[in-house]
Scaffold this active site. Structure first.
Site, PDB file in Angstrom:
ATOM      1  N   LYS A 103     -13.111  13.448  23.146  1.00 28.66           N
ATOM      2  CA  LYS A 103     -14.413  13.676  23.753  1.00 28.66           C
ATOM      3  C   LYS A 103     -15.503  13.327  22.743  1.00 28.66           C
ATOM      4  CE  LYS A 103     -16.916  17.513  26.005  1.00 28.66           C
ATOM      5  NZ  LYS A 103     -16.786  18.943  26.383  1.00 28.66           N
TER       6      LYS A 103
ATOM      7  N   SER B 218     -17.566  20.036  30.908  1.00 31.01           N
ATOM      8  CA  SER B 218     -18.253  18.879  30.364  1.00 31.01           C
ATOM      9  C   SER B 218     -17.302  17.791  29.862  1.00 31.01           C
ATOM     10  CB  SER B 218     -19.162  19.310  29.206  1.00 31.01           C
ATOM     11  OG  SER B 218     -18.400  19.896  28.152  1.00 31.01           O
TER      12      SER B 218
ATOM     13  N   SER C 244     -15.185  24.018  30.478  1.00 33.69           N
ATOM     14  CA  SER C 244     -15.349  22.587  30.246  1.00 33.69           C
ATOM     15  C   SER C 244     -14.061  21.826  29.965  1.00 33.69           C
ATOM     16  CB  SER C 244     -16.339  22.348  29.101  1.00 33.69           C
ATOM     17  OG  SER C 244     -17.637  22.662  29.528  1.00 33.69           O
TER      18      SER C 244
END
Length: 536
Positions: free
Chosen positions: A103, A184, A208
């Site tokens: 990420k 996220s 997330s």
């Protein structure tokens, strides 16, 4: 997207079809990749190239998932070096030569920026590995690139669009391209569902990892806070932040977590990690549910009729695998107030923690504080084209860690959440708690923002800092939904083993079909046997 990829450039301009890769990476597990690497059926260099070719075909073109924000220009070089080690008889472990994605709020020493999706960090090339990345690199993993995310990990605006960032744009769900990927860790979810790498690392403050895993048909684990280092990860909250694996199977997630976990002297929360970490792969047992008692958090369900039906089917599958199901109807005491206290904590810690992180970035990053980022966004139309920054502004006004309201809220929230989980486990004499993870993916809407339903399973373990595993439990109207396992602190091995036993018994995951949208026929089709798994 900042792709450093020169593969079939004509795809952007014409309808050309890329050459078929010599090795098919679709739906290949780490153990399958490892076996082929060991046998010589494929090299790590060929494996990296196959993933790059697949990205060119379906992330940058075709379905255009838009899940990978940047690629590592040194990935092929790293693969060749690991191939040479293998040829010389040195194999570091199950991740040797396996390409993974990070990420884009996690730093790596490769020549890639760590942007958190924000143009304010476009020049944030730190030349340092986050300790979790250093562990993965030492285990032989190849850092293939970075994935898109909800900008600033979805803490900038209360009207945000999950999966969107100013740097990466909007990520699409590979099950239905007009659907959201949740946040996220949106790009990590979509990329791994689409087999753009073997596995990915996401991060979670509250939901997330587990939400994008659930809506993209993946296994995800939010570990106990303190099992995995947070150093050199763009932060929100030192109370709740953690990184964790996202993969297509429990076995893959266990392999990655084993390599990631450990003590970091620069992250005090990890002081006990070396003593408490385990070989999570060795703990997996297909019979782990036999004789176990699982507590159903009914107060965290009931938000979607289709999810409820799928959840009841999952409960039957758990019983068939040997588990005893115990109903927990009432929400724990203080349930209604935990969320507000959590919000107070996140805003205060965001201001303090982000200021501390930005102070360590290179001189090329001109935004050195949260206040600087707020000013940057106000003067950068590309940042605020869809939504503003009311949460940033509230964090800046919060007073930070010195605020007495913050300190009281943190004490109340952590105590209430941890006590709630501990009490439910103890008073009901259950080994773990279960619930639906969240609802099916909603349609993308850049005008009105997110409109998801469900998600009640994530708050208690997030605020308590306890582990939370989600595993696919099938499809609802053609869209994946997840089953959550929640337990006490440091019970990752136990939860992963329960999830593994369920997964092996139910075989619930179905690969994506890259549908443009869901109509009646397409919603029915996944219930039929033999549908294809390849993108158009």
């Amino acid at each position: 997207m900042r792709k450093l990829l020169a593969v079939c450039v004509a795809l952007v301009l014409t309808a050309c079809t890329p050459p078929a890769p010599s090795y098919n990476v679709e739906e290949r597990s780490i153990s399958e990749l490892r076996a082929d690497l060991d046998s010589g059926a494929v090299t790590s260099e060929q494996l990296v190239q196959a993933y790059l070719d697949r990205m060119a075909a379906i992330d940058d073109a075709g379905p255009t998932l838009n899940s990978v924000i940047t690629l590592n220009p040194q990935a092929l070089e790293q693969a060749r070096a690991l191939d040479a080690e293998r040829a010389a008889g040195r194999v570091r472990g199950p991740l040797h030569g396996i390409p993974i994605l990070l990420k884009d709020n996690i730093e790596s020493a490769d020549p890639m920026p760590t942007t958190a999706g924000s143009l304010a960090l476009a020049n944030n090339i730190t030349n340092r590995d986050a300790p979790l990345v250093a562990r993965l690199r030492a285990a032989g993993a190849i850092i293939l690139g970075k994935t898109n995310l909800s900008e600033w990990a979805n803490i900038r605006s209360s009207a945000s669009v999950s999966g969107w960032s100013a740097v990466g744009g909007l990520t699409r769900n590979p099950y239905a391209l007009d659907r959201n990927t949740c946040g996220s860790s949106s790009g990590s979810g979509a990329a791994i569902a689409a087999s753009l790498a073997a596995i990915a690392v996401g991060t979670e403050t509250d939901g997330s990892i587990v939400c994008p895993s659930s809506v993209n048909g993946l296994v995800g684990i939010k570990p106990t806070v303190g099992l995995v280092s947070r150093t050199h990860i763009v932060p929100i909250s030192h109370t709740q932040d953690t990184a964790g694996p996202m993969g297509r199977s429990v076995a893959d997630v266990a392999i990655l977590l084993t390599a990631m976990a450990g003590t970091d002297p620069n992250d005090a929360a990890t002081a006990a990690a070396d003593n408490l970490r385990q070989d999570y792969s060795a703990a997996l047992d297909a019979n782990a549910l036999r004789g176990r008692r699982l507590g159903v958090m009914r107060f965290a369900a009931g938000f979607h009729a289709g999810v409820d039906r799928r959840f009841e089917a999952a409960l039957s599958e758990l019983r068939a695998a040997g588990a005893e199901i115990v109903e927990i109807e009432a929400a724990p005491e203080g349930w209604d107030s935990i969320g507000q206290d959590e919000f107070t904590v996140l805003l205060a810690e965001l201001r303090s923690d982000l200021d501390a992180y930005l102070a360590t970035t290179p001189d090329s990053v001109v935004t050195r504080t949260l206040a600087d980022v707020i000013a940057f966004n106000a003067n950068t139309p590309a940042e605020t084209v869809f939504f503003g920054q009311d949460l940033f502004e509230a964090a800046q006004a919060s007073g930070g860690l010195a605020n007495a309201d913050y300190q009281a809220a943190r004490r109340r929230a952590v105590a209430a959440a941890s006590s709630a989980i501990d009490a439910m486990l103890g008073s009901n004499r259950v080994d773990a708690l279960i619930a639906p993870t969240t609802g099916p993916a909603w349609t993308n809407d850049v005008v009105n923002g997110d409109h998801y339903v469900g998600g009640g399973a994530s708050m208690l373990p997030a605020v308590a800092g306890y582990p939370h595993v989600t595993v696919p439990m099938g499809l609802v109207d053609g869209l994946p939904v997840g089953l959550s396992f929640v337990g006490a602190a440091w019970t990752e091995a136990q939860l992963l083993s329960y999830a593994y036993a369920y997964e092996q018994s139910a075989q619930p995951r179905m690969p994506p079909r890259y549908l443009p949208t869901l109509n009646q026929d397409e919603r029915v089709a996944p219930a039929l046997a033999g549908h294809g798994t390849s993108p158009p």
